[in-house]
Design a protein around this motif. Sequence first.
Motif, PDB file in Angstrom:
ATOM      1  N   HIS A  81      53.301  58.986   2.420  1.00 57.94           N
ATOM      2  CA  HIS A  81      52.944  60.276   3.010  1.00 57.94           C
ATOM      3  C   HIS A  81      54.077  60.812   3.881  1.00 57.94           C
ATOM      4  O   HIS A  81      54.949  60.077   4.357  1.00 57.94           O
ATOM      5  N   GLU A  82      54.061  62.128   4.098  1.00 56.55           N
ATOM      6  CA  GLU A  82      54.952  62.800   5.031  1.00 56.55           C
ATOM      7  C   GLU A  82      54.097  63.661   5.952  1.00 56.55           C
ATOM      8  O   GLU A  82      53.192  64.354   5.480  1.00 56.55           O
ATOM      9  N   SER A  83      54.366  63.622   7.237  1.00 57.79           N
ATOM     10  CA  SER A  83      53.550  64.418   8.164  1.00 57.79           C
ATOM     11  C   SER A  83      54.328  64.741   9.429  1.00 57.79           C
ATOM     12  O   SER A  83      55.240  64.011   9.830  1.00 57.79           O
ATOM     13  N   ARG A  84      53.923  65.847  10.041  1.00 53.27           N
ATOM     14  CA  ARG A  84      54.478  66.262  11.334  1.00 53.27           C
ATOM     15  C   ARG A  84      53.320  66.495  12.295  1.00 53.27           C
ATOM     16  O   ARG A  84      52.288  67.042  11.906  1.00 53.27           O
ATOM     17  N   TRP A  85      53.514  66.082  13.532  1.00 51.94           N
ATOM     18  CA  TRP A  85      52.447  66.107  14.524  1.00 51.94           C
ATOM     19  C   TRP A  85      52.948  66.731  15.825  1.00 51.94           C
ATOM     20  O   TRP A  85      54.092  66.511  16.236  1.00 51.94           O
ATOM     21  N   TRP A  86      52.046  67.498  16.467  1.00 51.17           N
ATOM     22  CA  TRP A  86      52.278  67.930  17.848  1.00 51.17           C
ATOM     23  C   TRP A  86      51.507  66.978  18.756  1.00 51.17           C
ATOM     24  O   TRP A  86      50.288  66.872  18.651  1.00 51.17           O
ATOM     25  N   VAL A  87      52.245  66.272  19.581  1.00 56.26           N
ATOM     26  CA  VAL A  87      51.639  65.289  20.495  1.00 56.26           C
ATOM     27  C   VAL A  87      51.676  65.858  21.905  1.00 56.26           C
ATOM     28  O   VAL A  87      52.737  66.213  22.427  1.00 56.26           O
ATOM     29  N   ARG A  88      50.496  65.945  22.518  1.00 58.51           N
ATOM     30  CA  ARG A  88      50.390  66.498  23.873  1.00 58.51           C
ATOM     31  C   ARG A  88      49.455  65.627  24.703  1.00 58.51           C
ATOM     32  O   ARG A  88      48.415  65.171  24.202  1.00 58.51           O
ATOM     33  N   GLY A  89      49.804  65.430  25.939  1.00 61.35           N
ATOM     34  CA  GLY A  89      48.931  64.685  26.846  1.00 61.35           C
ATOM     35  C   GLY A  89      48.996  63.185  26.613  1.00 61.35           C
ATOM     36  O   GLY A  89      49.964  62.645  26.079  1.00 61.35           O
ATOM     37  N   GLN A  90      47.930  62.523  27.005  1.00 59.60           N
ATOM     38  CA  GLN A  90      47.879  61.063  26.974  1.00 59.60           C
ATOM     39  C   GLN A  90      47.165  60.560  25.720  1.00 59.60           C
ATOM     40  O   GLN A  90      46.173  61.136  25.283  1.00 59.60           O
ATOM     41  N   MET A  91      47.711  59.501  25.126  1.00 61.04           N
ATOM     42  CA  MET A  91      47.109  58.868  23.949  1.00 61.04           C
ATOM     43  C   MET A  91      47.177  57.357  24.096  1.00 61.04           C
ATOM     44  O   MET A  91      48.189  56.812  24.550  1.00 61.04           O
ATOM     45  N   HIS A  92      46.122  56.694  23.701  1.00 62.31           N
ATOM     46  CA  HIS A  92      46.088  55.227  23.639  1.00 62.31           C
ATOM     47  C   HIS A  92      45.461  54.893  22.286  1.00 62.31           C
ATOM     48  O   HIS A  92      44.327  55.312  22.004  1.00 62.31           O
ATOM     49  N   PHE A  93      46.198  54.186  21.436  1.00 62.51           N
ATOM     50  CA  PHE A  93      45.722  54.020  20.069  1.00 62.51           C
ATOM     51  C   PHE A  93      46.201  52.688  19.483  1.00 62.51           C
ATOM     52  O   PHE A  93      47.170  52.083  19.954  1.00 62.51           O
ATOM     53  N   MET A  94      45.474  52.254  18.456  1.00 66.46           N
ATOM     54  CA  MET A  94      45.810  51.027  17.753  1.00 66.46           C
ATOM     55  C   MET A  94      46.218  51.345  16.325  1.00 66.46           C
ATOM     56  O   MET A  94      45.649  52.247  15.698  1.00 66.46           O
ATOM     57  N   HIS A  95      47.208  50.612  15.825  1.00 67.65           N
ATOM     58  CA  HIS A  95      47.620  50.716  14.440  1.00 67.65           C
ATOM     59  C   HIS A  95      47.386  49.387  13.727  1.00 67.65           C
ATOM     60  O   HIS A  95      47.665  48.320  14.280  1.00 67.65           O
ATOM     61  N   LEU A  96      46.913  49.469  12.498  1.00 69.50           N
ATOM     62  CA  LEU A  96      46.875  48.325  11.596  1.00 69.50           C
ATOM     63  C   LEU A  96      47.815  48.656  10.445  1.00 69.50           C
ATOM     64  O   LEU A  96      47.648  49.678   9.768  1.00 69.50           O
ATOM     65  N   TYR A  97      48.839  47.822  10.248  1.00 66.12           N
ATOM     66  CA  TYR A  97      49.830  48.034   9.204  1.00 66.12           C
ATOM     67  C   TYR A  97      49.541  47.092   8.034  1.00 66.12           C
ATOM     68  O   TYR A  97      49.324  45.892   8.227  1.00 66.12           O
TER      69      TYR A  97
END
Length: 297
Positions: A81-97
């Motif tokens: 996939h290809e994607s672009r994101w606008w990130v604003r403020g605070q984020m706390h997240f988990m990734h599973l690869y």
Amino acid sequence: MHSVGRTLAEADATLERFAWLGDRLAAAVWRRVTVEEETTYDKPGHHTLSCYLDGGYRTERQKLPGQYGAPQRLCALPGDHESRWWVRGQMHFMHLYFLPEHFTRRAVQELDREPRELTLADRTYFEDARIAALCRGLAAAPWDGPDDRLRANETAHEILSLLLRAQAVRRDDATIKGGLAPAMRRRLVDYIDANLSRTPTLGELAELACLSEFHFSRMFRASFGMPPSAWIALQRLDRARTLLRTTTLPVDRIAADCGYADASHFGHRFRAAVGAAPLAYRRALNADRAMANLDID
């Protein structure tokens, strides 16, 4: 493997935790605080499942304006996939690869589907209460010790099974040529399972499929995404996990039932794949069950 993680690191996200969980699965917990920043992912080569733990209320994907993150919302990002994101403020997240091959085996075993037909859907901010709960539990659990990683490994596999059922789609370029017919795939899977303790040979499997060894090897790889030897090795591990989880059989008996040369060979292979010895794996599962029973009582 986790090139999505490299993108985040370059974007000044803070990596709080990372661990290889065995079976080429990896997990990470990230935190990010920014006024506004653009992030781009460009064919990372591995699949990523993202679960928001906190924040993300003003983060959006550019092709989907007006849709924002929030706790327990999920994103499935396929490797191409290809994607672009606008990130604003605070984020706390988990990734599973994880890798496309993790879907290949499940497509055959769990859905009886041609694995080359399926891939992970590109989904932004979908909701699935069960997957989100497992992700949040995985993010909160310890990953440091061998027993911890084993429990995390089990949880990751459960997440992938649910994800396959809920978020797998047919590939746009899925022109299936050169593989084994569905009925023959099922026959081979059943035959390997019934004869796992004695290790079927390539010639034996090729004869079952009425093909030469050369053509069988090519067609098996085309259908299953891996050579017969790798598939049989994975079946051994899956059966060993099941027997350790559901029986009290001694390790040497499990080794024999799963086609390993002896207990030492079994222990070496199991540890290399899962990250801990078979008995440690069993103890970790028993400890989980004991805790669950205490909670019920």
